[in-house]
Design a protein around this motif. Sequence first.
Motif, PDB file in Angstrom:
ATOM      1  N   UNK A 175       0.811  -1.219   0.000  1.00 12.68           N
ATOM      2  CA  UNK A 175       0.000   0.000   0.000  1.00 12.68           C
ATOM      3  C   UNK A 175       0.845   1.269   0.000  1.00 12.68           C
ATOM      4  N   UNK A 176       2.040   1.195   0.585  1.00 13.79           N
ATOM      5  CA  UNK A 176       2.878   2.377   0.707  1.00 13.79           C
ATOM      6  C   UNK A 176       3.777   2.619  -0.504  1.00 13.79           C
ATOM      7  N   UNK A 177       3.814   1.688  -1.461  1.00 15.65           N
ATOM      8  CA  UNK A 177       4.786   1.778  -2.552  1.00 15.65           C
ATOM      9  C   UNK A 177       4.579   3.040  -3.397  1.00 15.65           C
ATOM     10  N   UNK A 178       3.340   3.332  -3.781  1.00 14.52           N
ATOM     11  CA  UNK A 178       3.065   4.479  -4.652  1.00 14.52           C
ATOM     12  C   UNK A 178       3.474   5.794  -3.987  1.00 14.52           C
ATOM     13  N   UNK A 179       3.160   5.935  -2.688  1.00 14.53           N
ATOM     14  CA  UNK A 179       3.531   7.155  -1.973  1.00 14.53           C
ATOM     15  C   UNK A 179       5.041   7.272  -1.816  1.00 14.53           C
ATOM     16  N   UNK A 180       5.697   6.143  -1.588  1.00 13.86           N
ATOM     17  CA  UNK A 180       7.154   6.141  -1.451  1.00 13.86           C
ATOM     18  C   UNK A 180       7.808   6.576  -2.757  1.00 13.86           C
ATOM     19  N   UNK A 181       7.297   6.078  -3.867  1.00 12.50           N
ATOM     20  CA  UNK A 181       7.847   6.442  -5.175  1.00 12.50           C
ATOM     21  C   UNK A 181       7.575   7.915  -5.482  1.00 12.50           C
ATOM     22  N   UNK A 182       6.376   8.397  -5.148  1.00 12.98           N
ATOM     23  CA  UNK A 182       6.062   9.807  -5.368  1.00 12.98           C
ATOM     24  C   UNK A 182       6.944  10.701  -4.500  1.00 12.98           C
ATOM     25  N   UNK A 183       7.186  10.271  -3.283  1.00 15.11           N
ATOM     26  CA  UNK A 183       8.054  11.021  -2.371  1.00 15.11           C
ATOM     27  C   UNK A 183       9.446  11.151  -2.977  1.00 15.11           C
TER      28      UNK A 183
END
Length: 217
Positions: A164-172
């Motif tokens: 679940x956190x992958x997309x936010x981590x990549x955007x960060x």
Amino acid sequence: MSNKCKRLMAFLLMCVLAVLSLAGCGSKKDAQDAYENLNSASDMVTDWGTDIYQIWLVTSSGSFKDFDDICDQVHGLTRDELIDGLIGYLRIHATDWTEDSVDTVKEHPGAIVVLATQTFDCEVFDVCVEMVVQAYIENGKSDQIKSYLDNAKEEIKKCNDSKSYYASLKEYYNTVNSYYAFCQQPQGSLDQVETTINDYHNTMRDCKNDLELDLEK
């Protein structure tokens, strides 16, 4: 080999394969390490961008009273580091620059800023903004940010993209990396720079908020 031994061997093999499979998908620790590296890069690049904006704001009127007045406007750099930035600026732009001039710059940085505007036919804010940019480069802060980003990138590559956190981590990562590139070569008007920096800060804050619950150690 007895049936009991065969079953035991099969069970152990399945355990080994399961562990290897999980390792191949990347552990949560990889994501946490990436998150921590991005937080460190974000803090440093925020200082850089804020210092660029502040120095641009106070010198955009064209007035220049004293070098120490500029030093009071930045928070990520010391006076000596700003002078290093001025020296870096001169190394790039002054065709007759020699290292013998370093002591003169250190003794009279304010006068050198004024002289640079006259010599290179530019505004005070042009010199001062690039001085801040070069100060972060000359003092290794830019390299430190890049190191944090490089480490985060490698750790993200190991992460399971179904989490679940992958997309936010990549955007960060993409936001901090883009902000880093901007700080190395800021462009636009003062108003545009303010908007750009605020957008970066807001996106980084949102990404960090999304990731906090999942990845804070």
